[in-house]
Design an enzyme around this catalytic site. Structure first.
Site, short mmCIF file in Angstrom:
data_model
loop_
_atom_site.label_atom_id
_atom_site.label_comp_id
_atom_site.label_asym_id
_atom_site.label_seq_id
_atom_site.Cartn_x
_atom_site.Cartn_y
_atom_site.Cartn_z
N VAL A 141 -34.01 -54.72 58.96
CA VAL A 141 -32.63 -54.25 58.85
C VAL A 141 -32.54 -53.40 57.59
CG1 VAL A 141 -31.51 -56.11 60.15
CG2 VAL A 141 -31.95 -56.41 57.70
N SER A 142 -31.52 -52.55 57.54
CA SER A 142 -31.43 -51.57 56.45
C SER A 142 -30.77 -52.09 55.18
CB SER A 142 -30.68 -50.33 56.94
OG SER A 142 -31.38 -49.72 57.98
N THR A 143 -29.84 -53.01 55.31
CA THR A 143 -29.10 -53.45 54.12
C THR A 143 -29.15 -54.96 53.98
OG1 THR A 143 -26.99 -53.73 55.26
CG2 THR A 143 -27.47 -51.52 54.40
N GLN B 266 -26.91 -57.04 56.27
CA GLN B 266 -27.32 -57.24 57.66
C GLN B 266 -28.33 -58.39 57.74
OE1 GLN B 266 -28.74 -53.17 58.17
NE2 GLN B 266 -27.11 -52.81 59.66
#
Length: 194
Positions: A10-12, A15
């Site tokens: 996931v990017s962040t 998340q």
């Protein structure tokens, strides 16, 4: 016997990889915790530069299987994804993507799927470039100026040209207008090209 690994990204930090883990389990894969790599890192970072993905590669051996939920987990663009899949295939590691029906991307059908996806991505990139160039040309045709605003307004530029024509030095003109010599030289060059 093949060992099955999963890579969830996931990017962040806000998340979670929970949905990806559940999707993998729902597809019938029971992944041991030590074979599940979860990572919080931007998709814009190449797979080969992601610490978690590097750890995954270190753990995997010939004949192992890697499960991902979507292709974009493997790279930042079609070229990066293809490079990653080819690297895994060269180590005899099969890659299954659930979003593509679980197809093994290292098989003949998987390679064909990857080629189609790459072609579509290239086509989209070309269309985007075409639209960008068209938009820039249209904006220029309507008189839109690009870049930052000029340090001198039109009236000041006319005064600068008059001072240059009167033989006043570029440095003196720059001091007078509290600007750089380069700005005065640009005004001069613009006047000469007109």
């Amino acid at each position: 016997m093949s060992r099955v690994f999963a890579y969830c990204r996931v990017s962040t930090l806000e998340q979670t990889t929970e949905n990806q883990r559940r999707e993998i389990e729902a597809a019938g894969f029971a992944i041991r915790p030590q074979r599940l790599i979860e990572e919080h890192i931007s998709g814009s970072v190449a797979a080969s530069e992601r610490p978690g993905f590097i750890r995954l590669l270190d753990r995997m051996e010939n004949g192992d299987v890697l499960i991902v939920t979507k292709l974009d987990r493997l790279g930042r663009n079609a070229m990066d994804i293809r490079k990653t899949v080819e690297q895994l295939a060269s180590s005899d590691i099969r890659v299954h993507c659930l979003a593509l029906g679980g197809v093994d991307l290292t098989s003949a059908a998987g390679r064909m799927t990857m080629q189609v996806i790459s072609a579509v991505a290239e086509f989209e990139r070309d269309l985007l470039l075409e639209r960008t160039h068209s938009g820039i040309a249209r904006a220029k045709a309507t008189g839109k100026r690009f870049g930052r605003p000029s340090a001198l307004n039109e009236e000041q530029q006319l005064t600068v040209i008059a001072r240059i024509n009167a033989g006043i030095s570029i440095s003196a003109i720059a001091r007078e207008f509290n600007t750089t010599r380069q700005t005065i030289l640009r005004v001069k060059a613009g006047q000469q090209s007109s």
